[in-house]
Scaffold this active site. Structure first.
Site, PDB file in Angstrom:
ATOM      1  N   GLY A 172       0.785  -1.231   0.000  1.00  0.00           N
ATOM      2  CA  GLY A 172       0.000   0.000   0.000  1.00  0.00           C
ATOM      3  C   GLY A 172       0.812   1.273   0.000  1.00  0.00           C
ATOM      4  N   SER A 173       0.508   2.199  -0.884  1.00  0.00           N
ATOM      5  CA  SER A 173       1.293   3.425  -0.965  1.00  0.00           C
ATOM      6  C   SER A 173       0.724   4.318  -2.055  1.00  0.00           C
ATOM      7  CB  SER A 173       2.759   3.093  -1.253  1.00  0.00           C
ATOM      8  OG  SER A 173       2.830   2.179  -2.323  1.00  0.00           O
TER       9      SER A 173
END
Length: 219
Positions: A185-186
């Site tokens: 996630g990013s």
């Protein structure tokens, strides 16, 4: 097909789950409880496999267009001052990736890598306004004769604890080729010339290597 960055984690996860299955089968007599635990373990394995999947993408090479570097949702389209490399105003387009998105980062344009730098930093949530400047991140600038210079920045989020950057100074890279990988996630920011024609909208879902983010405004 799974990304090479996940091979070790997938193997260790598989070994862990097999060991848990054996322990559950030998230590827990209650059938319904065994079933629930095994379903949870299988669900965890499926999530890991999904995270590290690396589907093939059909990139239509075009030096007049910028393609999305990652899968996700467009969360920012605005004019900003980019203060690391350009040190002037640019159009920023940011794509947020959830943990279930494909996390391969691809080159938005083809050309020569003229800048590549890693920055250690914090792990603010990826949509935080200061994440682009304070989180762990890598900045890569690619240049070609047609479009000019495009900067893309991988930004770690609250869950992402490792950014992998394959871009090396003076590399000749292909549009849609692998630029890196971000684990769990990013977000990725694009910084484009002000005369760029944006082809996406806020909250639009995009696909890395295929969705056209912007194109050269030739007027």
């Amino acid at each position: 097909m799974f990304h090479r960055e996940g091979h070790k984690i997938i193997f260790l996860t598989f070994v862990f789950i097999v060991a848990c299955f054996l322990l559950v089968d030998s230590l827990i007599d209650t059938q319904w409880l065994r079933t629930i635990i095994m379903i949870v373990l299988l669900g965890f394995l499926i999530l890991i496999l999904q995270f590290f999947r690396n589907p093939k993408r059909k990139t239509l090479l075009n030096d007049k267009q910028v393609i999305s570097p990652v899968d996700g949702k467009v969360v920012v389209i605005e004019e900003v001052f980019e203060n690391e490399y350009f040190k002037d105003k640019r159009l920023q387009v940011s794509v947020f990736m959830s943990p279930i998105n494909v996390h391969v980062t691809r080159y938005p344009i083809g050309g020569n890598v003229i800048f590549s730098k890693y920055h250690p930093g914090k792990y603010l949530v990826a949509w935080h306004p200061k994440a682009s400047e304070e989180n762990e991140r890598t900045t890569v600038v690619v240049e070609n004769e047609t479009y000019g210079k495009v900067l893309h920045r991988q930004i770690a989020g609250a869950l992402a604890k490792r950014i992998v950057n394959y871009a090396k100074l003076n590399d000749k890279v292909l549009q849609g080729g692998e630029s890196g990988f971000i684990k769990f996630g990013s977000r990725v920011d694009l910084f484009l010339p002000l005369n760029t024609k944006i082809k996406v909208q806020l909250n639009q879902k995009v696909k890395g290597g295929e969705t056209i983010i912007a194109e050269l405004n030739e007027r």
